[in-house]
Design an enzyme around this catalytic site. Structure first.
Site, PDB file in Angstrom:
ATOM      1  CD  GLU A 284      38.624  78.887  18.362  1.00 49.29           C
ATOM      2  OE1 GLU A 284      39.328  79.121  18.994  1.00 49.29           O
ATOM      3  OE2 GLU A 284      37.466  78.431  19.066  1.00 49.29           O
TER       4      GLU A 284
ATOM      5  NE  ARG B 102      67.302  64.943  -0.749  1.00 49.89           N
ATOM      6  CZ  ARG B 102      68.287  65.016  -1.290  1.00 49.89           C
ATOM      7  NH1 ARG B 102      68.548  66.707  -1.251  1.00 49.89           N
ATOM      8  NH2 ARG B 102      68.322  64.493  -2.096  1.00 49.89           N
ATOM      9  CD  GLU B 103      65.329  72.718   5.141  1.00 50.34           C
ATOM     10  OE1 GLU B 103      64.509  73.142   4.098  1.00 50.34           O
ATOM     11  OE2 GLU B 103      66.397  73.394   5.066  1.00 50.34           O
TER      12      GLU B 103
ATOM     13  CB  ILE C   9      64.262  71.443  13.625  1.00 51.91           C
ATOM     14  CG1 ILE C   9      63.605  71.731  11.925  1.00 51.91           C
ATOM     15  CG2 ILE C   9      65.158  70.707  12.939  1.00 51.91           C
ATOM     16  CD1 ILE C   9      63.750  72.147  11.107  1.00 51.91           C
ATOM     17  CG  PHE C  10      58.075  74.158  14.062  1.00 51.08           C
ATOM     18  CD1 PHE C  10      57.864  74.350  14.485  1.00 51.08           C
ATOM     19  CD2 PHE C  10      56.710  73.548  12.307  1.00 51.08           C
ATOM     20  CE1 PHE C  10      56.294  75.571  14.345  1.00 51.08           C
ATOM     21  CE2 PHE C  10      55.515  74.436  12.847  1.00 51.08           C
ATOM     22  CZ  PHE C  10      55.622  75.337  14.182  1.00 51.08           C
TER      23      PHE C  10
ATOM     24  CD  GLU D 186      37.035  70.515   6.329  1.00 58.54           C
ATOM     25  OE1 GLU D 186      37.165  71.300   6.624  1.00 58.54           O
ATOM     26  OE2 GLU D 186      37.477  70.058   7.688  1.00 58.54           O
TER      27      GLU D 186
ATOM     28  CD  GLU E 133      37.639  76.333   7.723  1.00 59.35           C
ATOM     29  OE1 GLU E 133      37.755  75.340   7.194  1.00 59.35           O
ATOM     30  OE2 GLU E 133      37.315  75.898   8.825  1.00 59.35           O
TER      31      GLU E 133
END
Length: 184
Positions: A140, A37-38, A14-15, A92, A142
């Site tokens: 960009e 359930r989501e 749904i997204f 990272e 962050e």
């Protein structure tokens, strides 16, 4: 012990965003009834417990919009599609702190919120740190402040709620345990 599995009957996305997607699932429960359930799908992440040669923990302070405040955390970031966690951890670490490491070891992998999300975090320990002359830059969108703190300061940060996330608290507690075991 009985079967606790839930059978997915139907799943609908749904997204779909830049980082996560949200799925609404109809499931059959172990007792035969149905429920919804989501589920948030996440590509996974890495976190790096970086310790300097003088036993300082490398942290970053950054604003977290979901919390509407800054917190202090160990460096971390999202895995790119198909990216190996160790490579992501090195990337990272360099982007967020300017450090590279000689030794990188996987400490543990864990799910952050298994009640509704499949995000897994791979926590690495980085040692043999050196500052790079020309490190990779942050994304960009962050912005971080770099801090190097002692274990005692990190424990105080937890008490003061400056450190307020699970991955960082886990890393600090790991170091406390290592220190206690070394004293035995």
């Amino acid at each position: 012990m009985g079967n606790l599995n839930e059978k997915t009957i139907h799943s609908e996305e749904i997204f779909s965003g830049k980082v996560i997607s949200l799925h609404l699932q109809d499931v059959e429960l172990p007792n035969g009834r149905q429920s919804k359930r989501e589920i948030i799908k996440h590509p996974g992440a890495v976190a790096i417990l970086a310790v300097t040669d003088n036993n300082k923990i490398v942290m970053v302070e950054q604003f977290r919009k979901a919390l509407e405040r800054t917190i202090v955390e160990i460096p971390a970031g999202k895995l790119e599609k198909g990216e190996e966690p160790a490579l992501c951890a090195r990337r990272e670490l360099e982007e967020e702190t300017g450090y590279e490491c000689e030794n990188l070891e996987l400490l543990v992998s864990f799910y952050t919120s298994p009640g509704f999300a499949d995000e897994i975090v791979h926590l690495f320990v980085a040692k043999g740190l050196t500052k790079k002359e020309n490190p990779a830059t942050l994304d960009e969108d962050e912005f971080v402040n770099l801090e190097e703190i002692t274990l005692d300061e990190a424990v105080q940060y937890i008490k003061d709620k400056k450190i307020f996330d699970a991955k960082t608290a886990y890393a600090v507690q790991y170091l406390q345990l290592q220190e206690a075991l070394a004293k035995k």
